[in-house]
Design a protein around this motif. Structure first.
Motif, short mmCIF file in Angstrom:
data_model
loop_
_atom_site.label_atom_id
_atom_site.label_comp_id
_atom_site.label_asym_id
_atom_site.label_seq_id
_atom_site.Cartn_x
_atom_site.Cartn_y
_atom_site.Cartn_z
N CYS B 6 3.69 -8.79 -4.39
CA CYS B 6 2.98 -7.76 -5.15
C CYS B 6 1.50 -8.14 -5.23
N CYS B 8 -0.74 -6.37 -7.08
CA CYS B 8 -1.37 -5.63 -8.18
C CYS B 8 -2.08 -6.54 -9.18
N CYS B 9 -1.71 -7.80 -9.22
CA CYS B 9 -2.45 -8.71 -10.10
C CYS B 9 -2.31 -10.12 -9.54
N GLY B 12 0.94 -12.38 -8.25
CA GLY B 12 1.49 -12.34 -6.90
C GLY B 12 2.98 -12.53 -6.84
N CYS B 13 3.75 -11.74 -7.62
CA CYS B 13 5.22 -11.88 -7.67
C CYS B 13 5.83 -11.64 -6.29
N ASN B 30 10.08 -8.41 -9.59
CA ASN B 30 8.83 -8.03 -10.25
C ASN B 30 8.85 -8.46 -11.71
N THR B 31 7.68 -8.81 -12.23
CA THR B 31 7.56 -9.23 -13.63
C THR B 31 7.25 -8.02 -14.52
N CYS B 32 6.65 -6.99 -13.93
CA CYS B 32 6.28 -5.83 -14.74
C CYS B 32 6.49 -4.56 -13.91
N GLY B 35 4.89 -3.69 -10.41
CA GLY B 35 5.43 -4.29 -9.19
C GLY B 35 6.43 -3.36 -8.53
S1 SF4 Z 1 4.92 -7.36 -10.58
FE1 SF4 Z 1 3.49 -7.13 -12.28
S2 SF4 Z 1 3.09 -9.25 -12.90
FE2 SF4 Z 1 3.99 -9.38 -10.83
S3 SF4 Z 1 2.21 -9.39 -9.43
FE3 SF4 Z 1 2.88 -7.26 -9.67
S4 SF4 Z 1 1.57 -6.45 -11.31
FE4 SF4 Z 1 1.46 -8.69 -11.43
#
Ligand code: SF4
Ligand SMILES: Cc1cc2nc3c(=O)[nH]c(=O)nc-3n(C[C@H](O)[C@H](O)[C@H](O)COP(=O)(O)OP(=O)(O)OC[C@H]3O[C@@H](n4cnc5c(N)ncnc54)[C@H](O)[C@@H]3O)c2cc1C
Lengths: 419, 119
Positions: B6, B8-9, B12-13, B30-32, B35
């Protein structure tokens, strides 16, 4: 000599956050001295997004993040000078500054915060043979030329170093129409973020060659090619693997060093691991009243942590101005088992900030470890980490009850252990 | 099953994406929630935020930085960047100004991310 309570050297994210927090802690006599013609520091040239997720809960570009802090400083009417280069600082806190507007001016401050950031390791700092032709830039210099001056540095590019700045520049050069032929990395891993490997290299099929280095640069007036070779476990080039890549530009992204010329003048004790000062939990150096924060203290990869650390430095500097030094009994923090350094390096016995954040880097990539703090052999803190890597700063927050277990004369060790 | 990271932040999940059924894509790791959305877009229509610079006339510096107001189709990145080559803003420009409206009919704009004062 002009008297000031607090002088902050550097108007980047560190200096701005320190100024804001000093103001909010009640101090009004603050001056920021900045060498460049704008506030904001290096972030002005980091035009990509990904800043501020921790601090602002949204994803900003570098200039936007810097501007948030600039606005906070302007809103508080904090005094600052631009184009003002500090050329020396003494341990009795006399600052000499030169600027076109004021000429040479001497200041005396009750407290000084050094927030001068870092600089890139130049070509001289690494060993590459070959001709001294044009077309070799540090990645940060190229970033400034392309993003601020609008000057394109080359058409066919090889990048040495896969830290974030190298990765970001690979994409940036591609966006500007250049062909990035390879990113060459000495280590068997990248110190950059995974997301940058994906969105800066994989997206554009740019090859990332681990365990390789540049052994020769060829060309008369301008770079015509570079020779790269694989390295062995001792990081020595294996010449039988050498191959030549045609290119007109080589970007070096081979590490950052804290900018500590001024600290040396003032006899600030420096760490030979971080290259920055040795500080206590209040961000104070061994020289009473001189503080450090941000990249001048240790190189950060996330600016959010710079802001946080600098707000602490600002607050503690005001404490010092009002109350003088309150602590002399320190407990030194030691590191072992794969932890390369920890900041702060020493803590006062009474940490009155309630909790204490320790920042550290590890020496290698390790899987399935625990970050541990031991006091006289007893674990007072442990945190599981599936993966740790040198490129990513690790943090530990010790709570008041854990800090209570630390007293003078004890050995406090921060280390990595098996799960 | 596809593996991806991922973007998005900075976390890097590492995501695992099961897209055997295109109408019911399953995401784990994914953590959030961002993802999950990222992974679904990635296997159907990958998108990216794009940042670059635009020339500024009479500015204290030559270039103003810009970003897309939302992620755009990955396949259209270079076509979108070409749109910026032809334009020149006039100082002063401010963070939030629109540098280019409605990129290739997507409804997404290029937005200025830096204040550039007049020379
Ligand atoms: S799943 Fe959420 S926490 Fe994990 S990298 Fe993507 S945006 Fe970040
Ligand atoms: C090329 C480069 C690219 C980077 N890219 C990223 C990135 O993409 N993402 C990220 O999170 N971090 C990035 N960083 C790290 C980034 O530097 C930090 O996140 C953050 O900017 C550090 O803030 P700072 O205030 O400590 O340093 P800086 O932003 O460097 O600010 C220091 C300021 O001090 C001033 N100064 C220095 N010496 C003097 C003097 N003697 N007198 C007066 N003023 C002085 C400088 O002009 C500068 O404005 C990058 C760093 C570099 C060098």
């Amino acid at each position: 000599m002009i008297e000031k309570n607090l002088i902050i050297i550097g108007g980047g994210p560190a200096g701005l956050a320190a100024a804001k927090s000093a103001y909010d802690s009640g101090e009004r006599d603050i001056l920021i001295l900045e060498r460049e013609n704008t506030l904001g520091g290096i972030l002005n040239q980091c035009i990509h997004n990904g800043f501020g997720l921790h601090t602002f809960k949204e994803e900003l570009t570098g200039p936007e993040y810097a501007n948030r802090y600039v606005q906070q400083v302007l809103a508080r009417n904090i005094e600052y000078k631009l184009g003002a280069t500090v050329i020396s600082v003494t341990n009795d806190k006399v600052i000499t500054c030169v600027s076109e507007a004021d000429g040479l001016v001497k200041y005396h401050a009750k407290a000084i915060i050094l927030a001068c950031g870092c600089r890139e390791r130049p070509r001289g700092g690494i060993n590459i043979a070959g001709s001294r032709c044009a077309g070799v830039f540090s990645a940060g210099t190229a970033q400034k030329l392309v993003n601020i001056d609008g000057y394109m540095v080359g058409k066919e590019v090889v990048i040495l170093g896969s830290g974030d700045i190298g990765l970001i520049m690979a994409r940036r050069m591609t966006f500007e129409g250049a062909k990035v032929k390879a990113v060459v990395e000495l280590m068997p891993y990248s110190s950059g973020l995974n997301r940058n490997i994906v969105q800066c290299l994989k997206d554009f099929d740019i090859p990332l060659m681990f365990s390789h280095t540049v052994v020769d640069i060829k060309g008369k007036d301008r770079v015509e090619s570079v020779v790269i070779a694989q390295v062995d476990e001792k990081l020595q080039p294996i010449m039988s693997t050498a191959q030549e890549i045609k290119c007109d530009t080589l970007l070096l992204s081979v590490g950052l060093l804290p900018e500590n010329e001024l600290a040396k003048f003032a006899n600030v004790q420096l760490s030979n691991v971080t290259g920055g000062g040795v500080v206590d939990d209040k961000m104070m150096t061994n020289v009473e009243g001189i503080f450090q924060c941000g990249n001048v203290l240790h190189v950060h990869d996330l600016v959010d942590f710079v802001s946080e650390e600098s707000e602490l430095a600002g607050k503690c500097a005001v404490d010092y101005i009002n109350n003088g030094k309150t602590e002399s009994d320190y407990v030194e923090l030691q590191t072992s088992g794969g932890v390369r350094y920890v900041v702060p390096q020493k803590i006062s016995r009474k940490v009155d900030t309630g909790e204490l954040k320790l920042k550290m880097r590890v020496a290698n990539v390790f899987k399935n470890r625990r970050l541990v703090v031991e006091v006289d052999g007893e674990e007072i803190f442990s945190k599981k980490r599936p993966v740790v890597a040198p490129g990513e700063m690790e943090t530990i927050t010790l709570k008041a009850d854990q800090l209570d277990k630390v007293s003078k004369g004890q050995s406090v060790v921060v280390c990595l252990k098996e799960v | 099953m596809k593996e991806m990271i991922c973007i998005c932040c900075p976390m890097g999940c590492h995501l695992q994406v099961d897209d055997s059924d295109k109408t019911n894509i399953k995401v784990t790791g994914n953590t959030c929630p961002r993802g999950e959305k990222y992974a679904k877009d990635e296997v159907t229509a990958p998108k990216r935020m794009v940042t670059s610079v635009v020339r500024v006339k009479d500015g204290v510096i030559a270039m103003a930085s810009v970003k897309t107001s939302a992620p755009i189709d990955k396949a259209k990145i270079f076509e979108s960047l070409d749109l910026l080559k032809g334009i020149e803003l006039v100082a002063p420009v401010k963070e939030g100004d629109i540098a280019y409206k409605d990129i290739l009919g997507s409804g997404v704009d290029f937005i200025v991310t830096k204040n550039v004062a007049k020379k």
